[in-house]
Scaffold this motif. Structure first.
Motif, short mmCIF file in Angstrom:
data_model
loop_
_atom_site.label_atom_id
_atom_site.label_comp_id
_atom_site.label_asym_id
_atom_site.label_seq_id
_atom_site.Cartn_x
_atom_site.Cartn_y
_atom_site.Cartn_z
N GLU A 26 0.78 -1.19 0.00
CA GLU A 26 0.13 -0.05 -0.19
C GLU A 26 0.80 1.47 0.06
N PHE A 27 0.76 2.07 -1.12
CA PHE A 27 1.37 3.43 -1.06
C PHE A 27 0.48 4.21 -1.84
N TRP A 28 -0.63 4.77 -1.12
CA TRP A 28 -1.80 5.21 -1.91
C TRP A 28 -1.60 6.65 -2.83
N PRO A 29 -1.86 6.40 -3.85
CA PRO A 29 -3.15 5.59 -4.52
C PRO A 29 -2.49 4.18 -5.06
N PHE A 30 -1.30 4.02 -4.90
CA PHE A 30 -0.94 2.67 -5.55
C PHE A 30 -1.25 1.62 -4.58
N SER A 31 -1.65 0.46 -5.00
CA SER A 31 -1.99 -0.62 -4.24
C SER A 31 -1.92 -1.99 -5.06
N ILE A 32 -1.88 -3.06 -4.16
CA ILE A 32 -2.04 -4.18 -4.96
C ILE A 32 -3.34 -4.67 -4.63
N TYR A 33 -4.27 -3.97 -4.09
CA TYR A 33 -5.68 -4.17 -3.67
C TYR A 33 -5.89 -5.54 -3.03
N PRO A 34 -5.54 -5.70 -1.88
CA PRO A 34 -5.36 -7.11 -1.21
C PRO A 34 -6.87 -7.13 -0.40
N MET A 35 -7.94 -6.22 -0.77
CA MET A 35 -9.14 -6.64 0.04
C MET A 35 -9.71 -7.70 -0.25
N PHE A 36 -10.25 -8.56 1.06
CA PHE A 36 -10.86 -9.75 0.74
C PHE A 36 -9.97 -10.83 0.22
N SER A 37 -8.79 -10.60 0.07
CA SER A 37 -7.67 -11.67 -0.36
C SER A 37 -7.53 -12.85 0.76
N GLN A 38 -7.63 -12.36 2.01
CA GLN A 38 -7.59 -13.35 3.11
C GLN A 38 -8.76 -14.17 3.31
N ALA A 39 -9.34 -15.26 2.80
CA ALA A 39 -10.47 -15.88 3.20
C ALA A 39 -10.61 -16.81 4.07
N GLY A 40 -11.61 -16.86 4.70
CA GLY A 40 -11.88 -18.07 5.94
C GLY A 40 -11.50 -17.67 7.04
N ASN A 41 -10.68 -16.46 7.18
CA ASN A 41 -10.15 -16.29 8.62
C ASN A 41 -11.01 -15.60 9.38
N GLU A 42 -10.65 -16.08 10.80
CA GLU A 42 -11.57 -15.31 11.82
C GLU A 42 -11.35 -13.72 11.82
N TRP A 43 -12.46 -12.86 11.90
CA TRP A 43 -12.35 -11.57 12.07
C TRP A 43 -12.79 -11.03 13.37
N SER A 44 -12.20 -9.70 13.55
CA SER A 44 -12.60 -9.02 14.93
C SER A 44 -13.08 -7.57 14.39
N ARG A 45 -14.22 -7.17 15.00
CA ARG A 45 -14.69 -5.91 14.76
C ARG A 45 -15.35 -5.27 16.22
N SER A 46 -15.88 -4.32 16.27
CA SER A 46 -16.64 -3.72 17.48
C SER A 46 -18.01 -3.16 17.49
N LEU A 47 -18.54 -3.27 18.69
CA LEU A 47 -19.85 -2.93 18.72
C LEU A 47 -20.27 -2.03 20.16
N VAL A 48 -20.82 -1.08 20.04
CA VAL A 48 -21.00 -0.24 21.49
C VAL A 48 -22.60 -0.42 21.71
N HIS A 49 -22.97 -0.70 23.03
CA HIS A 49 -24.09 -0.80 23.66
C HIS A 49 -24.28 0.38 24.51
N GLU A 50 -25.45 0.74 24.41
CA GLU A 50 -25.80 1.84 25.46
C GLU A 50 -26.54 1.15 26.77
N VAL A 51 -25.92 1.22 27.95
CA VAL A 51 -26.40 0.50 29.29
C VAL A 51 -27.04 1.36 30.37
N GLY A 52 -26.75 2.49 29.85
CA GLY A 52 -27.30 3.45 31.19
C GLY A 52 -26.31 3.87 32.15
N PRO A 53 -26.31 4.74 32.85
CA PRO A 53 -25.11 5.37 33.81
C PRO A 53 -25.17 4.82 35.24
N ASP A 54 -26.02 3.82 35.24
CA ASP A 54 -26.23 3.18 36.74
C ASP A 54 -25.86 1.67 36.59
N TYR A 55 -25.42 1.22 35.38
CA TYR A 55 -25.44 -0.06 35.09
C TYR A 55 -24.23 -0.85 35.90
#
Lengths: 156, 300
Positions: A26-55
């Motif tokens: 990667e050296f934008w805008p030059f790229s080998i375009y590797p998106m989705f090249s690693q197939a079948g691997n475990e992934w990691s993302r994030s999520l936020v939940h609102e639980v209230g101030p007194d949880y």
């Protein structure tokens, strides 16, 4: 004229090749375009939940989606990109007070009267050779108006 | 097709520039200008939210870009990009596009310093590079336009072939196994849920979960379409390849909720013989004011 154009094209291609070869593809805008090249691997993302101030924070167990407390908090509310939070969660190794303060900064006024839990979300196949995907949610930290509680495993 | 003949066709040196060519390339340049300004100001508005560099890209490997997150710098950079883009579009200084690209690079590496590498803007920037190179190295405006268009066609085709090769290297011939799509659809469902606060799988996604073969077929189609990206380089196959690529991008939107809008718009412009169609319309009234106006610019 055509020779000059082809010469320029080859020169740019050479620079392109050198820059992506020396910068992990990667050296934008030059790229080998590797998106989705690693197939079948475990992934990691994030999520936020609102639980209230007194949880009350009782444990740090990994949960499934129907076990999560509170409601989903859309990052659109604070104009923050979910990719950036997901990467901050998955790639970060520095959980210092300064870093946590910068995360609190994203939530702005929303933290004045509310409480949030930020999950690291992992997706993987249920078993080897299985097509079924399971998604697990591990609480990473809680954000309340006057305090931040970090998962003890991260503190260590 | 012989080696020399290939480049002759790529750069259209085998034919005189027409009014249709002129309108098509100026329209491409206008769309590129619009996309660059859109990115520049959108990213400038986002950068004040950031405070640290998680993953340095490009020039950020050598320069601490955290100054871009402080008040005003991102907006100042967006303004600099905009000014040089406008000077380039108005054809006032031949080096303006390349300078705009350098500042645009700084803008990109600052915005995408948080660990996620986005490819959404790559084609727009490659179009800018194409116009920049033509402006620097060629004096004649008609030649510049032909060269710009040839470079754009070449880099667009190369990018898709490269994407396909990366998939084959990373995943082998079983990359298109439908089960891989299940993982990605799960990942994207969390992404949309996290961003928007809600998410539901659409009908096609539900069908793909039910029918493994359908998921495999769609991935295979995507891979083959990318692999044949080089067909953009040839005029006879360009419209077919552009149609397939646009179809692939629509498929990515429907199955993985990822929108590559700027790619679709650029493919719509470069992929079809709009120049020939415009010529046909203009030839119906050869002495119209519109023809005179275009000729004045064309032969300026």
């Amino acid at each position: 004229m055509i020779r000059k154009a082809v010469k320029i094209l080859y020169t740019v291609l050479a620079i392109y090749a050198v820059l992506v070869a020396t910068h992990l593809g990667e050296f934008w805008p030059f790229s080998i375009y590797p998106m989705f090249s690693q197939a079948g691997n475990e992934w990691s993302r994030s999520l936020v939940h609102e639980v209230g101030p007194d949880y009350k924070v009782t444990d740090w167990n990994t949960l499934l989606s129907d076990e999560l407390p509170g409601d989903v908090f859309a990052l659109d509310n604070i104009g923050f990109n979910q990719n950036d939070l997901a990467n901050l969660i998955s790639k970060n190794e520095d959980w210092s007070p300064r870093r946590m303060q910068s995360i609190r900064h994203f939530f702005g006024d929303y933290l004045d009267e509310n409480g949030f839990v930020v999950y690291r979300v992992r997706g993987k196949y249920a078993e080897e050779d299985s097509h079924e995907v399971i998604i697990e949610f591990t609480p990473y930290f809680y954000l309340f108006p006057d305090t931040t509680i970090l998962n003890p495993k991260l503190e260590n | 097709m012989k080696f020399k003949s290939f480049y002759s066709h790529l750069f259209q040196f085998n034919r005189e520039e027409t009014r249709g060519d002129f309108i098509l390339i100026k329209f491409l340049e206008f769309v590129m200008l619009f996309q660059v300004l859109m990115y520049a100001w959108r990213w400038a508005g986002y950068m004040p939210l950031l405070s640290e560099v998680i993953l340095p890209l490009g020039i950020a490997n050598y320069l601490d870009v955290t100054f871009m997150f402080q008040s005003g710098f991102a907006y100042a950079n967006a303004a600099i990009i905009s000014i040089f883009m406008l000077i380039g579009f108005l054809d006032k200084w031949r080096f303006s596009y390349i300078i705009a690209l350098l500042f645009f690079h700084l803008h990109y590496v600052s915005r995408y310093s948080q660990g996620e590498i986005s490819h959404g803007s790559n084609l727009t920037a490659m179009v800018l590079l194409s116009f920049a190179l033509a402006a620097i190295f060629f004096q004649d405006k008609s030649v510049r336009r032909k060269i710009s268009f040839g470079f754009v066609i070449f880099f667009a085709g190369l990018g898709y072939v490269s994407a396909a090769m990366s998939k084959l290297i990373g995943g082998g011939i079983f990359w298109s196994d439908g089960a891989h799509m299940y993982l990605w659809m799960g990942e994207r469902s969390i992404d949309r849920l996290s961003q928007d606060g809600f998410f539901e799988f659409n009908l096609l996604q539900q069908l793909m979960f039910e029918h493994y073969w359908l998921s495999t077929l769609i991935l295979t189609f995507g891979l083959l379409v990318e692999l044949s990206g080089f067909l953009l380089w040839f005029k006879k196959t360009r419209w077919i390849q552009a149609t397939l690529l646009i179809g692939m991008h629509v498929g990515i939107l429907v199955t993985m909720n990822i929108y590559f809008g700027p790619y679709i718009y650029i493919l719509l412009i470069i992929g079809f013989p709009w120049n020939d169609w415009i010529n046909r319309v203009l030839e119906k009234k050869p002495h119209s004011e519109l023809n005179t106006l275009i000729d004045r610019r064309l032969y300026a």
